[in-house]
Design a protein around this motif. Structure first.
Motif, PDB file in Angstrom:
ATOM      1  N   ARG A  41     -23.956 -55.462 -15.133  1.00  0.00           N
ATOM      2  CA  ARG A  41     -24.460 -55.956 -16.352  1.00  0.00           C
ATOM      3  C   ARG A  41     -24.562 -57.454 -16.034  1.00  0.00           C
ATOM      4  O   ARG A  41     -23.942 -58.043 -15.184  1.00  0.00           O
ATOM      5  N   ASN A  62     -24.611 -51.341  -7.049  1.00  0.00           N
ATOM      6  CA  ASN A  62     -24.649 -50.412  -8.254  1.00  0.00           C
ATOM      7  C   ASN A  62     -23.786 -49.053  -7.824  1.00  0.00           C
ATOM      8  O   ASN A  62     -24.507 -48.412  -6.654  1.00  0.00           O
ATOM      9  N   GLU A  71     -27.634 -49.310 -15.334  1.00  0.00           N
ATOM     10  CA  GLU A  71     -26.853 -50.100 -16.589  1.00  0.00           C
ATOM     11  C   GLU A  71     -26.738 -49.316 -17.557  1.00  0.00           C
ATOM     12  O   GLU A  71     -27.488 -48.285 -17.932  1.00  0.00           O
TER      13      GLU A  71
END
Length: 246
Positions: A41, A62, A71
């Motif tokens: 984020r 990620n 996210e």
């Protein structure tokens, strides 16, 4: 500064990775910034940028890509909310072997980048990823020179890859920044890490941040960042200056 977000091929697909580094003066030592449970984020990207401005090639991958998640968005405070339950499921979907496979892919990508140094690497992980940052040092001992766990969890398990056993396997400098009150990492766990590191003669520091709780390093969670935020940056940057400068 140069920011980019790219897809890096891995054994199981590809991990979308935010990369930030200075425009000039490279190649720069690599820092792998492992995300915490709420996922990638802007809060984490800002922290990666802060590291980058100090002269590093920072990679923020990620780790939930295997589940098709990038996210999570805002999370309700209620621990029993559907969003929080989903987050816990995602946390359980990854583990040290999987994240080390991803780290192999990240380092392979960095090897081909002119802005990144191939021989000097640091790592940092928050919450669920403290264990991953420490294991990066044990899995890549020839490259990872410094690793930091900030209020990490699962630091002392009965598995051979438990972070508390890392000191006997590596020469990298380790730093454990721990909350004074943390239901996810109770004091008995922290003391086990401290005592084992001491017994093994590890180059490691285990520091308790007085008056803090889990999550103390994130400035956006309070209107006025507490001293623990600044202290954590001071410790982290000093760790990297000592170990990633040559």
């Amino acid at each position: 500064m140069i920011d980019q977000q790219i897809d890096i091929p891995t054994k199981d697909g590809q991990t979308t990775t935010f990369i930030t580094h200075p425009e000039r003066g490279g190649p720069h030592p690599v820092i792998i910034f492992y995300m915490d449970a709420p996922a990638v984020r802007e809060e984490l990207r800002d922290m990666a940028r802060r590291l980058g401005t100090s002269g590093y090639y920072v990679m923020l991958p990620n780790l939930y890509y295997r589940s098709g998640v990038m996210e999570l968005g805002p999370l309700p405070a209620d621990p029993e909310s559907a969003e929080r339950k989903r987050m816990r499921q995602l946390m359980a979907s990854i583990n040290i072997p999987l994240v080390m496979e991803d780290t192999t892919a990240l380092l392979a990508y960095a090897d081909g980048q002119s802005a990144a140094r191939k021989d000097i690497v640091g790592s940092v992980g928050y919450c669920m990823s403290g264990q991953y940052a420490i294991n990066a040092a044990t899995h890549f001992p020839g490259r990872v020179k410094a690793a930091a766990s900030i209020y990490g969890v699962q630091l002392a398990t009965d598995q051979p890859d438990s972070p508390h056993l890392a000191g006997r396997k590596i020469k990298a400098e380790l730093y454990f920044g721990c909350a004074e009150t943390d239901i996810y990492a109770p004091m008995e766990t922290i003391e086990k890490v401290r005592q084992t590191m001491k017994a093994d003669g590890a180059n490691a520091e285990v520091e308790i941040y007085p008056g803090t709780h889990h999550g103390f390093a994130f400035p956006k969670r309070t209107t006025r960042p507490p001293p623990s935020v600044k202290r954590h940056w001071e410790r982290l940057l000093a760790l990297y200056r000592r170990n990633l400068s040559s």
